[in-house]
Enzyme design. Structure first.
Site, short mmCIF file in Angstrom:
data_model
loop_
_atom_site.label_atom_id
_atom_site.label_comp_id
_atom_site.label_asym_id
_atom_site.label_seq_id
_atom_site.Cartn_x
_atom_site.Cartn_y
_atom_site.Cartn_z
N TYR A 154 -1.06 6.17 5.23
CA TYR A 154 -1.30 4.84 6.07
C TYR A 154 -0.04 4.08 6.09
O TYR A 154 0.80 4.03 5.08
CB TYR A 154 -2.27 4.11 4.87
CG TYR A 154 -2.42 2.67 5.50
CD1 TYR A 154 -3.02 2.42 6.77
CD2 TYR A 154 -2.51 2.08 4.70
CE1 TYR A 154 -3.48 1.27 7.14
CE2 TYR A 154 -2.57 0.35 4.98
CZ TYR A 154 -3.17 0.15 6.34
OH TYR A 154 -3.47 -1.17 6.76
N ASP A 254 8.62 5.30 4.23
CA ASP A 254 7.71 3.97 3.97
C ASP A 254 7.41 3.97 2.53
O ASP A 254 6.65 4.72 1.94
CB ASP A 254 6.37 4.25 4.83
CG ASP A 254 5.39 3.20 4.50
OD1 ASP A 254 5.69 2.47 3.52
OD2 ASP A 254 4.43 3.02 5.28
N LYS A 282 5.11 -3.99 -1.06
CA LYS A 282 4.15 -4.34 -2.26
C LYS A 282 5.24 -4.61 -3.66
O LYS A 282 4.70 -5.41 -4.43
CB LYS A 282 3.27 -3.35 -2.41
CG LYS A 282 2.23 -3.23 -1.54
CD LYS A 282 1.22 -2.30 -1.87
CE LYS A 282 0.44 -2.05 -0.48
NZ LYS A 282 -1.26 -1.86 -0.50
#
Ligand SMILES: Cc1ncc(COP(=O)(O)O)c(C=O)c1O
Length: 444
Positions: A154, A254, A282
């Protein structure tokens, strides 16, 4: 079949609030990962507050929290230094000016110093944006169009990459068909994507040999954290680095989940690989919305020279910058990651032992403070293995048993458990005590 909570009385107030919310908010929640169809069946918990490694729901249940807001609460809930820095920034500075501040440069210096592959870095608000910019930059600097991404990963919800997250298994293992994440994504994007199986360097080599001249980027998580937790096999990331470098393809890591979590230098530091561009989110903001995209100076030059636009009214707002500056200082404290890894390893080893002793067919997979339990008789090395072998019904039983005993993580087997800097030895021991009880219930 709609699932119910076996001990529904424990979650009665959440049920009421969810019914009320669903009248006004589609699905009753403001993000897919909190929806019933993402595992929170029959309803998600409504949270009252968090403190350190714990959260308390509206029914008064207290949990040791391994959901950590899906990752951002790496320092625990309400980490005092970050909270104080944000309050001070609001009171003394304001929230945004659409002009630069000296604190942005301070933060950029810390990020660039932490991650060796970064010459320069730009801030934005979310991982979705940061990935979007990285892919755009890769296309701009190569003049090529296609992007390789991997089944089961994702990379945020922008049109260009919101494909083949957890698709029905279609096409051959070597040539998976791009599958959009639902209707509404422009059909034409399909032609710009090459979907591959992860942990398969031969597949990557073949795709690059076949279409390399059209490929702008290989976009990957360095650890697959969006289909449970799947580690890169030895040599895979190295092969990826070598193949992309030889073909002039931009390698984008990522690190939205792994960044600042597997270490100050992220997964790239942990595995010793230097991507061309990297994306962080995050781990960086101590629980506030901050993201970053950075990499090689010659590629970032496209931004510096105004050829590729990275816009954003809210990018590097005062709150985000204050939070990230304070969070980076906490993360950089000597010994911080050593104790985080030690706690996490206690949890991983303990869960392994408990599930093995209870003869539950399971693999506990993790690296540092990211982990997941695969209920499967077969090891899982890519998304297709997970789609074929992961036992979701058993995961649900495990998850609910743990929830009832005060241990919170996401109900989806494809999500992760996250350990924070605030988790204590006592938290890990209490978690393992709960796991010991639940493990006994898993095999009839
Ligand atoms: C690896 C990865 N990339 C990108 C994103 C998107 O980040 P955000 O939710 O901040 O847009 C996520 C979110 O979970 C992610 O896990």
């Amino acid at each position: 079949m709609t699932l119910a909570y076996a001990n529904a009385h424990r979650y009665a107030r959440s049920r009421e609030l969810f019914a009320e919310a669903a009248k006004l908010i589609p699905g009753g929640v403001n993000s897919t990962a909190r929806a019933t169809w993402s595992g929170w069946e029959p309803h998600p918990l409504f949270i009252d507050h968090g403190e350190g490694s714990h959260v308390v729901d509206v029914d008064g249940n207290r949990y040791i929290d391994y959901l950590l807001g899906l990752g951002p609460m790496l320092l625990g809930h309400r980490p005092p230094k970050v909270t104080q820095a944000v309050i001070a920034a609001i009171e003394k500075q304001g929230t945004m000016f659409a002009l630069p501040s000296v604190d942005e440069t301070k933060l950029a210096r810390k990020i660039v110093a932490a991650v060796p592959s970064l010459d320069q870095v730009r801030l934005c608000n979310t991982g979705t944006e940061a990935v979007l910019y990285a892919v755009r930059l890769a296309r701009a600097c190569t003049g090529r169009n296609k992007v390789i991404r991997f089944e089961g990963m994702y990379h945020g919800f922008s049109d260009g990459v919101y494909w083949s997250k957890h698709p029905p298994v279609s096409g051959s293992q070597d040539r998976p068909i791009p599958v959009p994440q639902g209707p509404g994504l422009p059909k034409d994007i399909e032609r710009s994507l090459i979907i591959l199986n992860w942990n398969d360097s031969d597949g990557l080599k073949e795709a690059i040999a076949r279409e390399g001249a059209d490929i702008a980027a290989v976009l990957t998580e360095p650890v697959m954290c969006n289909t449970g937790c799947i580690l890169p096999e030895p040599g895979y990331l190295e092969a990826m680095r070598e193949l992309t470098q030889r073909a002039g393809i931009v390698l984008i890591f990522d690190e939205v989940i792994t960044g600042f979590r597997l270490g100050l230098a992220g997964a790239q530091g942990h595995y010793g690989i230097k991507p061309d561009l990297s994306v962080f989110a995050k781990g960086i903001g101590g629980g506030f919305p901050v993201a970053a995209m950075g990499g090689r100076r010659d590629i970032m030059a496209f931004v510096a020279e105004g050829k590729v636009s990275m816009a954003g009214t809210y990018s590097a707002n005062t709150i985000a910058v204050a939070a990230a500056n304070a969070a980076m200082d906490e993360l950089a404290k000597p010994g911080a990651y050593e104790s985080l890894y030690a706690r996490s390893q206690e949890l991983i080893d303990g869960l392994r032992r408990i599930l093995m002793d209870a003869r539950v067919p399971a693999f506990v997979v993790g690296v540092g403070p990211v982990l997941q339990v695969w209920f499967s008789k077969h090891p899982i090395r890519n998304y297709r293995d997970a789609a074929r072998h992961a036992d979701h019904a058993l995961f649900r039983k495990w998850w609910e048993g743990m929830l009832d005993r005060g241990v919170l993580f996401h109900p989806g087997a494809y999500e992760n458990l996250f350990v924070s800097f605030a988790h204590t030895k006592a938290d890990i021991e209490a978690t393992l005590d709960a796991a010991r009880e639940v493990a006994k219930t898993l095999i009839d």
